[in-house]
Design an enzyme around this catalytic site. Structure first.
Site, PDB file in Angstrom:
ATOM      1  N   SER A   1       0.854  -1.217   0.000  1.00  0.00           N
ATOM      2  CA  SER A   1      -0.104  -0.042   0.196  1.00  0.00           C
ATOM      3  C   SER A   1       1.049   1.121  -0.150  1.00  0.00           C
ATOM      4  O   SER A   1       1.976   1.156   0.389  1.00  0.00           O
ATOM      5  CB  SER A   1      -0.956   0.009   1.207  1.00  0.00           C
ATOM      6  OG  SER A   1      -1.692  -1.147   1.282  1.00  0.00           O
TER       7      SER A   1
ATOM      8  N   ASP B   1       7.643  -8.513  11.363  1.00  0.00           N
ATOM      9  CA  ASP B   1       8.157  -9.902  11.512  1.00  0.00           C
ATOM     10  C   ASP B   1       7.138 -10.384  12.630  1.00  0.00           C
ATOM     11  O   ASP B   1       7.435 -10.027  13.781  1.00  0.00           O
ATOM     12  CB  ASP B   1       9.473 -10.299  11.529  1.00  0.00           C
ATOM     13  CG  ASP B   1       9.740 -11.912  11.563  1.00  0.00           C
ATOM     14  OD1 ASP B   1       8.652 -12.603  11.303  1.00  0.00           O
ATOM     15  OD2 ASP B   1      10.808 -12.250  11.337  1.00  0.00           O
TER      16      ASP B   1
ATOM     17  N   ASP C   1       7.123 -16.659  13.437  1.00  0.00           N
ATOM     18  CA  ASP C   1       8.562 -17.459  13.457  1.00  0.00           C
ATOM     19  C   ASP C   1       8.277 -18.948  13.246  1.00  0.00           C
ATOM     20  O   ASP C   1       7.411 -19.524  13.931  1.00  0.00           O
ATOM     21  CB  ASP C   1       9.101 -17.212  14.835  1.00  0.00           C
ATOM     22  CG  ASP C   1       9.341 -15.619  15.068  1.00  0.00           C
ATOM     23  OD1 ASP C   1      10.092 -15.015  14.071  1.00  0.00           O
ATOM     24  OD2 ASP C   1       9.269 -15.211  15.949  1.00  0.00           O
TER      25      ASP C   1
END
Length: 796
Positions: A250, A322, A325
């Site tokens: 975006s 992030d 994991d």
């Protein structure tokens, strides 16, 4: 002759039956935008005025009535879309589309979305205003399901309409959150590369957070190889077949009063999402005493993710932090029900689901769960025989308050109350952009950020047994990247790396700086921004980076005799400014050359399985410009040849292959290799996969300007076939101008309705392709005078 006449009458009769069915369908299956109908649960009658583009302007005496009406009108235009979206997170696609989507259902069940939803809904307070409003919205949907016509997709697939519940809202949220995450496409692939090759090959892949200088300013007030390769393939293949779009990226920027012509804030936002039909967003304008919002709703969501009124406006981009994991689990050598932890052997939890499959037997699916998260091995037979891998995804590990956040930001009446709603958003990571009539501008990177132990690189599959690679601290929201009323007088986000906070850069899967550099360059050059200039900027098609890529490639070619045509081609490229209008020849040549440059550089080492997955990652996009500028790299040598290739060899070979490929596809005359011949957009509907239904359900194709990583980000995959069919881009383009709020503008990629029989199924498609806009009406008098129809929803 008699037989021919008989066949002719049979054919005519068949045609008449088809025409009759179509006419009846148009009258009975299309949305009802006019007249009156009863909606149970209303306290007072509700007026719904539909404008020229089918957008409902809902006027009610209470907010509860307004949102109940929203559920009804939303369902009559988008019920099929709602159905698909709720099915993804709960593993229900195979029941509609058959066995090809079993792995996708297993993937989403393994993520734990349905389990997390069960827990969240079980703990909801039915007297909470957020829950009451959500239930009213669902009641509106369910009344349409009970009394309204059945969309033809249900008839074609043979599935039954069933009521919607709060669980469906949260399951849809889970799918949205997962598509915002990027680790599932990246971590297994990087682990496979590290294992197959050695660490010297990672150095040039731009996987760190320091690769690009244009960062969002922060202003505060072997077996492993096989495992990783298979996991990367399974996740990639499972997601590629989904019948609903994925969230991709975006742009957004908010310009402060000091930089605008009329001294008022301007907000621009174009969230990038995979294209499909119907369009992602449903626009609706709600009005009730004490509440007004012109909002953009996802299918089945009661509160808008994007919105504005006369006081404030907000938009979103993907943060790309992030929050996922992967861990290798060590299984007990004698007992496969146990796995190793720092405290000894623990027992896996298990979940079992039955997956109904269209035209096939029901599939029973069981998966294990460790303390870190669900194991993904059961998704595919290829993964079952490999070491066990769990996935720790923040979305399912924290209390889900996303619905509360969406309610909070849509009801905030100033910057303070807006900001106070954000800390409860744990996942997905979002850049929230804000501007208001008082002159405030802001950007907040919202997510629950956490720190891992020093030296742990979360872009690889981690070790679950040693206990040394798990989160050690969650950060307070004040420690998130953010900027409120900065001295630059603008804020922006283009999915690029935020600048450092707490002395470091936060880990993520950020996109290259191309769009960010262009946005900054344009915003810095003037202090008289207005609506028209911002509309022009949001459709800008120029890359400030790509001409430098051409320069680096051209200067590194082998010294050899060039043909007259090659000289002319290089001259065209040398004069190119990085823009992508429809008639550009340079744009076509650039992407063909870059594709072969990537293929000849990386495909020999990665192989035919990993290379296509590599092309689909953000770090591949990030490395194109740096790689073109490098003189030395371990990747230059082709491991399949006895000779040792260098950069010049790769670049020359890629140029030659690009020219040969373009001639074969587009003809010998290079002046006719225009961008419009290869860069096209078709909005695909799931039913359009059936060729006979394609022209009825799909919209397009259209030749379109723009490209990957320009502001008008009409993106496509690199697949080597020379056809750059757009798969993702602006799901809307919005410009909110507080100097003239009633003339703010937007556009949808196709239309407001998802019903092919509606006049609003594709009435914005050509406008979108041409970069045009339409007004977002706020003035009630103007709305009523210009309304195409009025639907009266009566109380019982």
């Amino acid at each position: 002759m008699k037989i021919l006449k008989t066949l002719g009458w049979i054919l005519l009769g068949f045609i008449l039956v088809v025409i009759l069915v179509v006419l009846i369908g148009r009258q009975t299956l299309k949305p009802e935008y006019d007249g009156a109908t009863t909606l149970p649960g209303l306290q007072r009658d509700v007026d719904v005025f539909y404008d020229t583009y089918g957008i409902p302007h809902i006027y009610a005496k209470t907010e509860l009535d307004a949102i109940r009406a929203l559920g009804y009108v939303h369902a009559q235009d988008r019920l099929w879309q709602m159905e698909l979206l709720r099915r993804v997170g709960s593993g229900g696609l195979s029941e509609v589309f058959g066995k090809d989507l079993i792995d996708a259902d297993k993937l989403f069940l393994s993520l734990g979305i349905a389990d997390a939803t069960e827990k969240t809904v079980r703990e909801l307070d039915p007297e909470d205003p957020v829950v009451k409003l959500s239930q009213a919205y669902l009641d509106g949907i369910n009344h349409f399901i009970k009394e309204g016509p059945t969309p033809m997709e249900f008839l074609l697939t043979g599935i039954e309409k069933t009521p919607f519940t709060l669980k469906d809202i949260y399951n849809s949220m889970g799918y949205m959150a997962y598509t915002f995450a990027t680790a599932h496409r990246t971590d297994p692939l990087l682990t496979a590369i590290r294992t197959k090759l050695d660490s010297t090959y990672l150095a040039d892949l731009e996987i760190g957070e320091t690769a690009h200088p244009t960062r969002i300013p922060v202003h505060t007030d072997s077996l492993q190889m096989q495992v990783s390769k298979e996991l990367a393939s399974v996740v990639h293949n499972s997601l590629s077949g989904l019948p609903v779009p994925q969230f991709m990226g975006s742009n957004s920027w908010v310009i402060g009063p000091e930089k605008t012509k009329n001294g008022k804030v301007i907000l621009a936002n174009d969230p990038h999402i995979g294209f499909g039909q119907p369009s992602t967003w449903y626009e609706a304008h709600l009005n009730a005493p004490g509440y007004e919002k012109y909002g953009y709703h996802l299918a089945g969501f009661p509160f808008p993710l994007l919105g504005h009124n006369r006081k404030a406006a907000y938009g979103l981009t993907m943060f790309l932090n992030d929050d996922t994991d992967f861990y290798f689990e060590q299984v007990h050598p004698q007992d496969s029900t146990k796995y190793k932890t720092v405290d000894g052997w623990a027992t896996y939890e298990t979940r079992t689901y039955r997956i109904p499959v269209k035209d096939a037997d029901t599939v029973t699916y069981t998966y294990k769960i460790s303390s870190r998260g669900p194991l993904v091995n059961g998704i595919s037979k290829d993964l079952e025989i490999l070491p066990e891998i769990s996935m720790s995804w923040l979305y399912t590990k924290q209390e889900n308050k996303l619905l509360k956040v969406l309610h909070g930001i849509s009801h905030a009446d100033n910057i303070e109350s807006f900001r106070d709603a954000l800390p409860d958003l744990h996942a997905p990571g979002l850049n929230v952009m804000y501007g208001d009539a008082e002159g405030n501008i802001a950007w907040w990177a919202t997510a629950k950020l956490y720190d891992l132990p020093g030296g742990v690189n979360s872009k690889f599959i981690l070790d679950g047994a040693n206990g040394q690679e798990e989160p050690v601290k969650f950060r307070d929201f004040i420690e998130n990247p953010q900027s409120v009323n900065p001295s630059s007088n603008y804020v922006y986000s283009a999915n690029n790396q935020p600048d450092s906070i707490r002395g470091g850069l936060y880990r993520g899967y950020y996109l290259p700086e191309n769009r960010a550099r262009r946005i900054v360059n344009l915003l810095e050059t003037r202090d008289d921004w207005d609506l028209d200039a911002t509309k022009e900027m949001i459709t800008d098609v120029t890359s400030p980076v790509n001409p430098s890529v051409i320069t680096e490639l051209a200067k590194s070619m082998k010294v050899k005799a060039l043909t007259d045509q090659e000289i002319k081609i290089l001259d065209i490229l040398g004069k190119w400014e990085g823009d992508y209008p429809l008639n550009s020849v340079a744009a076509t040549i650039f992407h063909r050359w870059v594709y072969f440059f990537l293929e000849n550089t990386f495909a020999d080492e990665l192989g035919e399985t990993l290379f296509p997955k590599f092309l689909d990652t953000n770090f591949c996009k990030r490395l194109i410009a740096p790689m073109a500028a490098k003189e030395e790299s371990v990747w230059w040598d082709d491991i399949n040849t006895a000779e040792k290739e260098v950069k010049k060899d790769i670049i020359q070979e890629s140029f030659d292959e690009a020219i040969t490929s373009l001639k074969a596809q587009l003809g010998e005359d290079h002046t006719k290799w225009t961008w419009e011949r290869v860069h096209t957009l078709e909005h695909g509907h799931p039913m359009g996969e059936v060729e006979a239904l394609r022209t009825f359900f799909n919209v397009g194709p259209f030749p379109v300007p723009g490209s990957r990583e320009v502001i008008n980000n009409l993106a496509f995959p690199y697949e080597g076939d020379g056809q750059y069919q757009v798969t993702a881009g602006p799901s809307t383009r919005r410009v909110i101008d507080f100097s003239d709020i009633e003339n703010s503008v937007s556009i949808l990629p196709t239309g407001q309705s998802g019903n092919p029989l509606s006049p609003h199924y594709e009435d914005q498609a050509e406008m979108f392709a041409n970069g045009e806009f339409r007004k977002m009406l706020l003035n009630r008098k103007e709305i009523e005078v210009n309304a195409v129809s009025r639907l009266l929803l009566r109380k019982e």
